[in-house]
Design an enzyme around this catalytic site. Structure first.
Site, PDB file in Angstrom:
ATOM      1  N   ASP A  36      12.408 -29.582  -4.504  1.00  0.00           N
ATOM      2  CA  ASP A  36      11.289 -29.513  -3.763  1.00  0.00           C
ATOM      3  C   ASP A  36      10.823 -30.680  -3.130  1.00  0.00           C
ATOM      4  O   ASP A  36      11.146 -31.958  -3.540  1.00  0.00           O
ATOM      5  CB  ASP A  36      10.063 -29.378  -4.894  1.00  0.00           C
ATOM      6  CG  ASP A  36       8.554 -28.724  -4.270  1.00  0.00           C
ATOM      7  OD1 ASP A  36       8.261 -29.468  -3.549  1.00  0.00           O
ATOM      8  OD2 ASP A  36       8.335 -27.614  -4.647  1.00  0.00           O
ATOM      9  N   LEU A 223       5.525  -5.418  -3.267  1.00  0.00           N
ATOM     10  CA  LEU A 223       4.146  -5.191  -2.928  1.00  0.00           C
ATOM     11  C   LEU A 223       3.509  -3.986  -3.540  1.00  0.00           C
ATOM     12  O   LEU A 223       2.299  -4.245  -3.796  1.00  0.00           O
ATOM     13  CB  LEU A 223       4.396  -5.106  -1.280  1.00  0.00           C
ATOM     14  CG  LEU A 223       4.814  -6.187  -0.493  1.00  0.00           C
ATOM     15  CD1 LEU A 223       4.990  -5.789   0.907  1.00  0.00           C
ATOM     16  CD2 LEU A 223       4.113  -7.551  -0.464  1.00  0.00           C
ATOM     17  N   CYS A 278      -1.260 -13.321  -5.915  1.00  0.00           N
ATOM     18  CA  CYS A 278      -0.336 -12.194  -5.782  1.00  0.00           C
ATOM     19  C   CYS A 278      -1.269 -11.039  -5.174  1.00  0.00           C
ATOM     20  O   CYS A 278      -1.008 -10.477  -4.069  1.00  0.00           O
ATOM     21  CB  CYS A 278       0.733 -11.752  -6.625  1.00  0.00           C
ATOM     22  SG  CYS A 278       1.914 -13.098  -7.013  1.00  0.00           S
ATOM     23  N   LYS A 281      -3.181 -11.134  -1.744  1.00  0.00           N
ATOM     24  CA  LYS A 281      -2.182 -11.348  -0.617  1.00  0.00           C
ATOM     25  C   LYS A 281      -1.374 -10.275  -0.348  1.00  0.00           C
ATOM     26  O   LYS A 281      -0.916 -10.032   0.638  1.00  0.00           O
ATOM     27  CB  LYS A 281      -1.434 -12.762  -1.243  1.00  0.00           C
ATOM     28  CG  LYS A 281      -0.156 -13.285   0.030  1.00  0.00           C
ATOM     29  CD  LYS A 281       0.560 -14.156  -0.584  1.00  0.00           C
ATOM     30  CE  LYS A 281       1.461 -13.777  -1.598  1.00  0.00           C
ATOM     31  NZ  LYS A 281       2.518 -14.946  -1.975  1.00  0.00           N
ATOM     32  N   PHE A 340      -8.244 -18.282 -12.567  1.00  0.00           N
ATOM     33  CA  PHE A 340      -8.687 -16.853 -12.252  1.00  0.00           C
ATOM     34  C   PHE A 340      -8.558 -15.841 -13.312  1.00  0.00           C
ATOM     35  O   PHE A 340      -8.961 -14.787 -13.372  1.00  0.00           O
ATOM     36  CB  PHE A 340      -7.673 -16.462 -10.888  1.00  0.00           C
ATOM     37  CG  PHE A 340      -6.273 -16.093 -11.460  1.00  0.00           C
ATOM     38  CD1 PHE A 340      -5.804 -14.724 -11.772  1.00  0.00           C
ATOM     39  CD2 PHE A 340      -5.064 -16.945 -11.526  1.00  0.00           C
ATOM     40  CE1 PHE A 340      -4.733 -14.217 -12.131  1.00  0.00           C
ATOM     41  CE2 PHE A 340      -3.842 -16.346 -11.796  1.00  0.00           C
ATOM     42  CZ  PHE A 340      -3.810 -15.140 -12.076  1.00  0.00           C
TER      43      PHE A 340
END
Length: 469
Positions: A36, A223, A278, A281, A340
């Site tokens: 990263d 998705l 997720c 989005k 959340f």
């Protein structure tokens, strides 16, 4: 079939970090390097006291066992790419905030940058695996970039291997997954690459739980799975509004529905709304995909799941105001929970952010307590939610407490926004004694014992219940 001896994961976030840590734990013969560009994040992964950048139950145990043995964290992206046989691309794909598809489409900038970096750096053939959640047929774009920029003798096979982790249970999900999905082109080379990744997972995952499918099916499945789960939450939340209007109890309704074997009990818990990186989005991504395919009715159908989620949050904050005699100006509201969901430090799309923003707009004073979320993350989220308001102004209205008891002191109302287990065992008598009277509690997570709190003296409002106790 190419054998995988070295893995590089580009992206040390919520997906790449835990996933590749577990792979390293279960595959001691494979060298796993997570890279990263964020030095602070890598330093945290390498911290001597294992103060990791992500809170996830069980993650520190996994990292303790594998780090330094065959698990490494580095900012040297190019070295990681060069030495790897297989590369996971696990970078952020947020919803676009501007340009074409703003508010719906996924921003694939980081995916493209990672792909170009692989093409520019790799000197030998690689298996490149999409780990990030991406729109259907993203692999096609990646292949075009790789083929156009690859060096001599360097060829690339692209796989889709979406994650199906639930934050808070990610390590358990990785150690004993419902399924591992691997998508590939249905060519001899694609199937061979798929087999190589299958072999990695076969070190601990039963073969029958490893599903191999076409590349586009794999991309769409991620998705679709998140959209279906979010749809269930919005469905039960829609019913919670009916319960409040009729006097029915959503907990009883949900339990009764869940006893039907065709439906089942999971994701039928009413709440103030879903959050996380997720669900929203991915649904918006699905909406944008449907619209781009001229499937207007399909797009409208999935858009309603998000619309209902936003409605649930607005409805809950309005109920707080209405119950507190139609004004919360100058009143102190204790918000318990900022993540959340419980057992994670992730705040992305958290319902608490929306609630606090609404309370700020009503000129209330807000005390926040969350056992895991860092203070600087809370301030960053509140600042982003109210970009026109200077942080100094926000901090005059909002304070962060070190305990639930402290947050509730001198408050007019308590709002349970996250279902942390510790909130079940709070000394509610002590909380009541320290609050202004009448003392109100609003349970947005079906967490507390409403009858017990009412007996103490609280005025209790529970989401999905019409009566006020």
């Amino acid at each position: 079939m190419p054998r995988v001896n070295a893995i590089c994961c580009i992206g040390a976030g919520y997906v790449g970090g835990p996933t590749c840590a577990v792979i390293a734990l279960k595959c001691p013969h494979i060298r796993v390097t997570i890279v990263d560009l964020n030095q602070a994040r890598i330093d945290a992964w390498n911290s001597p006291d294992f103060h990791l950048p992500i809170y996830e139950p069980g993650l520190d145990d996994v990292v303790r066992k594998a780090r330094g043995r065959n698990l490494f964290f580095s900012t040297d992206v190019d070295k990681g790419i060069r030495e790897a046989d297989l590369i996971f691309v696990s970078v952020n794909t947020p919803t676009k905030k501007s340009g074409v598809g703003a508010g719906f489409a996924a921003d694939l900038n980081y995916v493209e940058l990672a792909t170009r970096r692989i093409a520019a750096t790799a000197t030998s053939s690689k298996i490149v695996v999409e780990k990030s959640t991406v729109p259907c047929r993203t692999a096609e774009s990646m292949r075009t970039i790789l083929d156009a920029n690859s060096k001599l003798n360097a060829r690339f096979d692209i796989l889709s291997n979406p994650e199906f982790l639930a934050e808070g249970t990610a390590i358990k999900d990785l150690l004993a997954p419902d399924r591992v999905l691997i998508g590939s082109l249905q060519t001899p080379e694609g199937k061979e690459a798929s087999e190589a990744l299958c072999e990695v997972y076969q070190n601990w995952v039963p073969n029958e739980k490893i599903l191999t499918v076409g590349l586009w099916s794999s991309e769409l499945t991620k998705l679709a799975a998140n959209a279906m789960l979010a749809q269930r939450i919005s469905s039960i939340n829609a019913l919670s509004a009916i319960c409040e209007a009729t006097g029915a109890n959503i907990a009883e309704v949900a339990h009764s529905i869940g006893q039907d074997s065709r439906i089942g009990p999971k994701f039928l818990r009413a709440s103030v709304g879903f959050g996380g990186s997720c669900f929203q989005k991915d649904i918006l991504n699905l909406v944008y995909l449907s619209e781009s395919l001229n499937l207007k009715e399909v797009a409208e159908y999935w858009k309603q799941v998000v619309t209902m989620n936003e409605y649930q949050k607005r409805r809950f904050s309005k109920r707080v105001v209405d119950t507190l005699f139609n004004t919360i100006t100058g009143k102190r509201i204790a918000v318990l929970g900022f993540a959340f969901k419980a057992d994670t430090g992730d705040t992305r799309e958290s319902a608490a952010i929306t609630l606090i923003r609404d309370f700020q707009a009503e000129k209330a004073l807000v005390n926040i307590y969350d056992p895991q979320v860092e203070h600087n993350q809370i301030w960053a989220d509140l600042n982003e939610a109210s970009p026109a308001t200077p942080l100094a102004t926000i901090q005059r209205q909002v304070s962060i407490s070190s305990s639930a008891l402290e947050a509730c002191r001198n408050a007019d109302a308590v709002v349970v926004a996250t279902e942390w287990a510790e909130f079940k065992t709070i000394d509610w008598k002590a909380v009541y004694a320290g609050m202004n009277k009448p003392a109100f509690i609003f349970d947005g997570r079906l967490l507390v014992d409403a009858e017990e709190l009412a007996a103490i003296g609280f005025k209790v409002t529970v989401i999905g219940r019409g009566e006020r106790l």
